[in-house]
Write a protein that holds these residues in place. Structure first.
Motif, PDB file in Angstrom:
ATOM      1  N   ILE A 156       0.832  -1.221   0.000  1.00  0.00           N
ATOM      2  CA  ILE A 156       0.000   0.000   0.000  1.00  0.00           C
ATOM      3  C   ILE A 156       0.859   1.262   0.000  1.00  0.00           C
ATOM      4  CG2 ILE A 156      -2.014  -1.054   1.094  1.00  0.00           C
ATOM      5  CD1 ILE A 156      -0.940  -0.029   3.785  1.00  0.00           C
ATOM      6  N   GLU A 157       2.141   1.113  -0.283  1.00  0.00           N
ATOM      7  CA  GLU A 157       3.076   2.238  -0.216  1.00  0.00           C
ATOM      8  C   GLU A 157       2.655   3.397  -1.119  1.00  0.00           C
ATOM      9  OE1 GLU A 157       7.906   3.023  -0.708  1.00  0.00           O
ATOM     10  OE2 GLU A 157       7.019   1.108  -1.307  1.00  0.00           O
ATOM     11  N   ASP A 158       2.320   3.097  -2.366  1.00  0.00           N
ATOM     12  CA  ASP A 158       1.953   4.157  -3.314  1.00  0.00           C
ATOM     13  C   ASP A 158       0.668   4.867  -2.889  1.00  0.00           C
ATOM     14  OD1 ASP A 158       4.164   3.639  -4.840  1.00  0.00           O
ATOM     15  OD2 ASP A 158       3.130   2.331  -6.260  1.00  0.00           O
ATOM     16  N   LEU A 159      -0.283   4.109  -2.341  1.00  0.00           N
ATOM     17  CA  LEU A 159      -1.537   4.681  -1.871  1.00  0.00           C
ATOM     18  C   LEU A 159      -1.289   5.677  -0.738  1.00  0.00           C
ATOM     19  CD1 LEU A 159      -4.601   4.890  -1.584  1.00  0.00           C
ATOM     20  CD2 LEU A 159      -4.571   2.752  -0.310  1.00  0.00           C
ATOM     21  N   ILE A 160      -0.444   5.286   0.225  1.00  0.00           N
ATOM     22  CA  ILE A 160      -0.140   6.162   1.364  1.00  0.00           C
ATOM     23  C   ILE A 160       0.568   7.424   0.887  1.00  0.00           C
ATOM     24  CG2 ILE A 160       1.174   6.385   3.512  1.00  0.00           C
ATOM     25  CD1 ILE A 160       0.794   3.341   3.875  1.00  0.00           C
ATOM     26  N   LYS A 161       1.546   7.262  -0.012  1.00  0.00           N
ATOM     27  CA  LYS A 161       2.289   8.426  -0.503  1.00  0.00           C
ATOM     28  C   LYS A 161       1.364   9.426  -1.194  1.00  0.00           C
ATOM     29  CE  LYS A 161       5.607   6.122  -2.713  1.00  0.00           C
ATOM     30  NZ  LYS A 161       6.880   5.815  -3.419  1.00  0.00           N
ATOM     31  N   ALA A 162       0.401   8.910  -1.963  1.00  0.00           N
ATOM     32  CA  ALA A 162      -0.541   9.792  -2.643  1.00  0.00           C
ATOM     33  C   ALA A 162      -1.491  10.461  -1.649  1.00  0.00           C
ATOM     34  CB  ALA A 162      -1.339   9.001  -3.680  1.00  0.00           C
ATOM     35  N   GLU A 163      -1.915   9.713  -0.633  1.00  0.00           N
ATOM     36  CA  GLU A 163      -2.866  10.236   0.348  1.00  0.00           C
ATOM     37  C   GLU A 163      -2.286  11.379   1.173  1.00  0.00           C
ATOM     38  OE1 GLU A 163      -6.312   9.533   1.878  1.00  0.00           O
ATOM     39  OE2 GLU A 163      -6.145   9.565  -0.281  1.00  0.00           O
ATOM     40  N   VAL A 164      -1.024  11.208   1.609  1.00  0.00           N
ATOM     41  CA  VAL A 164      -0.443  12.194   2.532  1.00  0.00           C
ATOM     42  C   VAL A 164       0.562  13.110   1.846  1.00  0.00           C
ATOM     43  CG1 VAL A 164      -0.829  10.649   4.475  1.00  0.00           C
ATOM     44  CG2 VAL A 164       1.389  10.612   3.330  1.00  0.00           C
ATOM     45  N   ASN A 165       0.779  12.909   0.539  1.00  0.00           N
ATOM     46  CA  ASN A 165       1.650  13.758  -0.270  1.00  0.00           C
ATOM     47  C   ASN A 165       3.090  13.770   0.239  1.00  0.00           C
ATOM     48  OD1 ASN A 165       2.440  15.461  -2.333  1.00  0.00           O
ATOM     49  ND2 ASN A 165       1.472  17.281  -1.488  1.00  0.00           N
ATOM     50  N   VAL A 166       3.692  12.572   0.310  1.00  0.00           N
ATOM     51  CA  VAL A 166       5.117  12.456   0.614  1.00  0.00           C
ATOM     52  C   VAL A 166       5.809  11.708  -0.518  1.00  0.00           C
ATOM     53  CG1 VAL A 166       4.826  12.507   3.126  1.00  0.00           C
ATOM     54  CG2 VAL A 166       4.854  10.308   1.930  1.00  0.00           C
ATOM     55  N   LYS A 167       7.119  11.954  -0.642  1.00  0.00           N
ATOM     56  CA  LYS A 167       7.887  11.350  -1.729  1.00  0.00           C
ATOM     57  C   LYS A 167       8.330   9.922  -1.426  1.00  0.00           C
ATOM     58  CE  LYS A 167       7.984  15.159  -4.215  1.00  0.00           C
ATOM     59  NZ  LYS A 167       7.267  15.233  -5.483  1.00  0.00           N
ATOM     60  N   GLU A 168       8.702   9.663  -0.164  1.00  0.00           N
ATOM     61  CA  GLU A 168       9.289   8.356   0.173  1.00  0.00           C
ATOM     62  C   GLU A 168       8.692   7.821   1.468  1.00  0.00           C
ATOM     63  OE1 GLU A 168      13.563   8.758   0.596  1.00  0.00           O
ATOM     64  OE2 GLU A 168      13.513  10.553  -0.647  1.00  0.00           O
ATOM     65  N   ILE A 169       8.619   6.489   1.541  1.00  0.00           N
ATOM     66  CA  ILE A 169       8.327   5.807   2.805  1.00  0.00           C
ATOM     67  C   ILE A 169       9.523   4.931   3.138  1.00  0.00           C
ATOM     68  CG2 ILE A 169       6.903   4.078   3.956  1.00  0.00           C
ATOM     69  CD1 ILE A 169       4.521   5.114   2.455  1.00  0.00           C
ATOM     70  N   GLU A 170      10.110   5.185   4.298  1.00  0.00           N
ATOM     71  CA  GLU A 170      11.297   4.428   4.725  1.00  0.00           C
ATOM     72  C   GLU A 170      10.885   3.476   5.837  1.00  0.00           C
ATOM     73  OE1 GLU A 170      15.685   5.255   6.725  1.00  0.00           O
ATOM     74  OE2 GLU A 170      14.659   6.887   5.688  1.00  0.00           O
ATOM     75  N   LEU A 171      11.062   2.181   5.608  1.00  0.00           N
ATOM     76  CA  LEU A 171      10.712   1.173   6.600  1.00  0.00           C
ATOM     77  C   LEU A 171      11.932   0.859   7.460  1.00  0.00           C
ATOM     78  CD1 LEU A 171       8.531  -1.236   4.427  1.00  0.00           C
ATOM     79  CD2 LEU A 171       7.795   0.685   5.841  1.00  0.00           C
ATOM     80  N   LEU A 172      11.799   0.976   8.773  1.00  0.00           N
ATOM     81  CA  LEU A 172      12.909   0.766   9.696  1.00  0.00           C
ATOM     82  C   LEU A 172      12.819  -0.631  10.306  1.00  0.00           C
ATOM     83  CD1 LEU A 172      12.889   4.182  11.607  1.00  0.00           C
ATOM     84  CD2 LEU A 172      14.265   3.563   9.628  1.00  0.00           C
ATOM     85  N   GLU A 173      13.802  -1.471   9.998  1.00  0.00           N
ATOM     86  CA  GLU A 173      13.847  -2.814  10.585  1.00  0.00           C
ATOM     87  C   GLU A 173      14.114  -2.735  12.082  1.00  0.00           C
ATOM     88  OE1 GLU A 173      13.198  -5.508   8.976  1.00  0.00           O
ATOM     89  OE2 GLU A 173      13.363  -4.954   6.864  1.00  0.00           O
ATOM     90  N   ASP A 174      14.978  -1.801  12.476  1.00  0.00           N
ATOM     91  CA  ASP A 174      15.294  -1.590  13.885  1.00  0.00           C
ATOM     92  C   ASP A 174      15.251  -0.092  14.164  1.00  0.00           C
ATOM     93  OD1 ASP A 174      16.139  -1.585  16.467  1.00  0.00           O
ATOM     94  OD2 ASP A 174      18.214  -2.154  16.038  1.00  0.00           O
TER      95      ASP A 174
END
Length: 351
Positions: A156-174
């Motif tokens: 759902i990364e692209d959906l979230i980026k479009a909804e909140v108008n951000v360029k990147e989503i960075e997932l933190l393992e730790d």
């Protein structure tokens, strides 16, 4: 709905309908499907979007008929007159809907729930900092709880980026080196459970390490030893929050934490101006009575800041507004004055 009606709980039933229609159907599905409804040919994707909405409306009408008999009968008749799918003269003669387990996609629901939660958190942070949604931001960081959580967010990364108008989503393992969590006892929950021992347990909670806080946040419960007794605490017994970090805002809900980068670069600022301009041009198009498909010419009165933003985002502006030609001129008569972000200019559009 079946259970609520069987228990003579119409308030509970109608609140479920209200929540579904407002939050999930209207504010989520219909809003996200707007382009599917009006763009392109009447092909499979558009047909699917309309059929899904139709099914939802007919089902909602039937579910609500016992408590809103006249309106729902009118809605049902109007919908059925278009398709003639059912032969009943009235909704009150139709069969009440039956839940079909095979129609429920738990994985899809889980992904959409996470998309809604993350979007809501980021939008609340924007509101807190008074950053408009049209202003693009660079990044959102989301700590990853497990591999299933990670795969759902990636889907759902692209959906979230479009909804909140951000360029990147960075997932933190730790996220332990980035996000510091805080924990407080929820005395309203602890009091009824532990009575006179509440104060002692509250002190134990306040002494939790980051590992203990993370475990409770991730698993939903944790077992501790207090006064030689083994006690299981749940997420409802505490309040967990995350500290803001320089240049970022942090929020969490339902076990999900987000950190929003609120630094606005010159490039992002120009794109924000371009998005505001697109909005104003679209409003002028609408007020002028132009068709959605009409191509236009746009004239903008000279403004150096706006011109720089337009030049950096010209293709985007033209494609969004169906503009063939966009020019800056020294003076415009009979145009529309616009104002945003302390910027002023005049726009004139023609077919």
């Amino acid at each position: 709905m079946d259970e609520a009606y069987a228990d003579y709980e119409p308030t509970r039933a109608t609140r479920m309908i209200s929540d579904f229609v407002q939050e999930n159907l209207s504010n989520w599905y219909v809003r996200l499907c707007r382009r599917r409804f009006w763009k392109g040919d009447y092909a499979q994707d558009k047909i699917a979007a309309y059929q899904t909405l139709y099914t939802c409306l007919v089902t909602v009408a039937k579910l609500s008929a016992p408590v809103a008999p006249f309106f729902m009968d009118k809605l049902y008749k109007d919908l059925n007159a278009t398709t003639n799918k059912e032969s009943f003269e009235s909704i009150h003669l139709a069969n009440f809907p039956v839940s079909v387990e095979n129609f429920v996609d738990k994985s899809l629901e889980s992904r959409m729930q996470k998309a809604q939660t993350i979007s809501s958190l980021v939008l609340s942070l924007r509101k807190k900092e008074m950053i408009k949604v049209r202003q693009p931001l660079q990044r959102v960081m989301i700590p990853v709880l497990d591999e299933v959580f990670k795969s759902e967010i990636l889907a759902i990364e692209d959906l979230i980026k479009a909804e909140v108008n951000v360029k990147e989503i960075e997932l933190l393992e730790d996220a332990s080196g980035v996000l510091v969590k805080q924990i407080k006892p929820n005395f309203k929950a602890l009091g009824p459970r532990f009575g006179k021992d509440m104060g002692l347990i509250a002190k134990e909670i306040q002494a939790f390490s980051q590992d203990q806080i993370n475990e409770l946040d991730k698993v939903g419960e944790i077992t501790i030893v207090s006064s030689e007794k083994s006690i299981t605490l749940t997420i409802e017994d505490v309040e967990i929050s995350s500290q803001d970090i320089p240049g970022w805002l942090v929020a969490n809900s339902n076990g999900i934490t987000v950190a929003l980068d609120i630094t606005i670069s010159d490039e992002l600022r120009k794109e924000g101006i371009a998005r505001e301009l697109v909005n104003r041009i679209q409003n002028i198009r609408k007020d002028s009575g132009l068709e959605v498909t009409d191509k236009i010419t746009v004239q903008i009165q000279n403004n150096e800041t706006i011109e720089q933003a337009v030049n950096a985002n010209l293709s985007y502006i033209k494609s969004e507004t169906l503009t063939n030609e966009l020019v800056f001129v020294s003076e415009i008569n009979n145009g529309t004055e616009i104002e945003f972000d302390e910027l002023k200019t005049i726009i004139l559009i023609s077919k």
